[in-house]
Design an enzyme around this catalytic site. Structure first.
Site, PDB file in Angstrom:
ATOM      1  N   ASP A  60     -65.190  -0.971 -10.785  1.00 30.71           N
ATOM      2  CA  ASP A  60     -65.897   0.284 -10.548  1.00 30.71           C
ATOM      3  C   ASP A  60     -67.093   0.252 -11.488  1.00 30.71           C
ATOM      4  OD1 ASP A  60     -66.922   2.838 -10.589  1.00 30.71           O
ATOM      5  OD2 ASP A  60     -65.003   3.841 -10.891  1.00 30.71           O
ATOM      6  N   SER A 139     -84.553  -1.997  -3.768  1.00 31.37           N
ATOM      7  CA  SER A 139     -84.863  -1.483  -2.429  1.00 31.37           C
ATOM      8  C   SER A 139     -86.352  -1.212  -2.337  1.00 31.37           C
ATOM      9  CB  SER A 139     -84.095  -0.182  -2.173  1.00 31.37           C
ATOM     10  OG  SER A 139     -84.532   0.450  -0.998  1.00 31.37           O
ATOM     11  N   TYR A 152     -81.178   8.679  -3.238  1.00 33.20           N
ATOM     12  CA  TYR A 152     -81.060   7.216  -3.165  1.00 33.20           C
ATOM     13  C   TYR A 152     -82.348   6.568  -3.676  1.00 33.20           C
ATOM     14  CZ  TYR A 152     -80.366   2.549  -1.148  1.00 33.20           C
ATOM     15  OH  TYR A 152     -80.246   1.194  -0.969  1.00 33.20           O
ATOM     16  N   LYS A 156     -83.205   4.222  -7.067  1.00 37.50           N
ATOM     17  CA  LYS A 156     -83.848   2.909  -7.002  1.00 37.50           C
ATOM     18  C   LYS A 156     -85.137   2.872  -7.817  1.00 37.50           C
ATOM     19  CE  LYS A 156     -80.778   0.930  -4.349  1.00 37.50           C
ATOM     20  NZ  LYS A 156     -79.953  -0.203  -4.817  1.00 37.50           N
TER      21      LYS A 156
END
Length: 274
Positions: A60, A139, A152, A156
């Site tokens: 994790d 990304s 998100y 990034k």
């Protein structure tokens, strides 16, 4: 085929998607791979599929203790770790107003803090052994935020800044740093985005395969490239657009419409193939 010096590689998020593709490609190139994932059963399935060059490990990435345990396993098993590939990530789709604050927080904890914890945990071990390579799968949203993926993209953005900040700090050390920015990729994450009507810009262009991304990542690792964009021919445009806030707002409506059209065509194609 080019001969490859065997490396010990730890890949996070290795149970599926890009991580699994990287693990398979790395093993095929002659490396030994630790496939790390919170999905322990999935990681073990990938490891068994690869064979003797792969081993699964529970991880994790939001847990400092589990990072220490995974790294301890690498050193106990192989006496070293040559490459850490931070790939694991999650997505919680939807416009900001429709996403619970806990999900925004979780996205940042996993996608930004998770890899950061891994780099912080691995850094003194790399320095002590006198070598090591941090490879971060980031990304293109680190430059171009999408509606429906605000947190998100924020994660990034933060991850790229941390990775490059650390690279600057360690510029005179024997460590190497590579960050790769994939475009939309056919993975379970993209399927989650396709199930939503609030992330149409993720479908502005055709998605690439996880295997393609894996090959780009491993080639960047081999060549010790500092930063790699894909597809390369659109990188300059994306970076320029991402730096122009007024232009971003100006094209948002048109981009969402085009993405929505492409998403509808994707859904139609998949329905017809079913």
């Amino acid at each position: 085929m080019r001969k490859t010096k065997e490396k010990i590689v730890l890949v996070t998020g290795g149970a599926s998607g890009i991580g699994a593709a990287i693990a398979r490609a790395a093993a095929a190139q002659g490396h030994r791979v630790l496939i790390a994932d919170i999905d322990v059963a999935g990681a073990e399935r990938v490891a068994q599929d690869i064979g003797e060059r792969a081993q699964s490990v529970a991880l994790d990435i939001t847990s400092d203790a589990q990072w220490s345990a995974a790294l301890d396993l690498a050193w106990a098993q192989y006496g070293r770790l040559d490459v850490l590939i931070n790939n694991a990530a999650i997505v919680r789709t939807g416009y900001v107003r429709n996403v619970a604050m806990d999900d925004h927080a979780l996205t940042l904890e996993v996608n930004a803090m998770g890899p950061m914890r891994g780099m912080v945990a691995t850094l003194p071990r790399f320095r002590e052994q006198g070598h090591g390579h941090f490879v971060t799968v980031c990304s293109m949203t680190a430059f171009l935020p999408f509606p429906g993926l605000a947190s998100y993209a924020a994660a990034k953005f933060a991850l790229r800044a941390f990775h490059l900040g650390l690279a600057m700090e360690e510029r005179d050390s024997p460590l190497n740093f590579t960050i790769v920015h994939p475009t939309s990729t056919e993975t379970p994450m993209l399927e989650a985005e396709a199930a939503s009507d609030e992330v149409p810009m993720a479908f502005l262009s055709d998605a690439v395969s996880a295997d393609y991304v894996a090959q780009v990542v491993l080639e960047a690792m081999r060549r010790r490239k500092l930063e790699v964009f894909m597809p390369a021919d659109r990188a300059k445009f994306v970076r320029r657009l991402g730096g122009n806030a007024a232009e971003l707002l100006k094209i948002a409506g048109q981009a969402e419409q085009l993405g929505a059209h492409n998403l509808a065509e994707r859904r139609k194609s998949k329905s017809e193939a079913a």
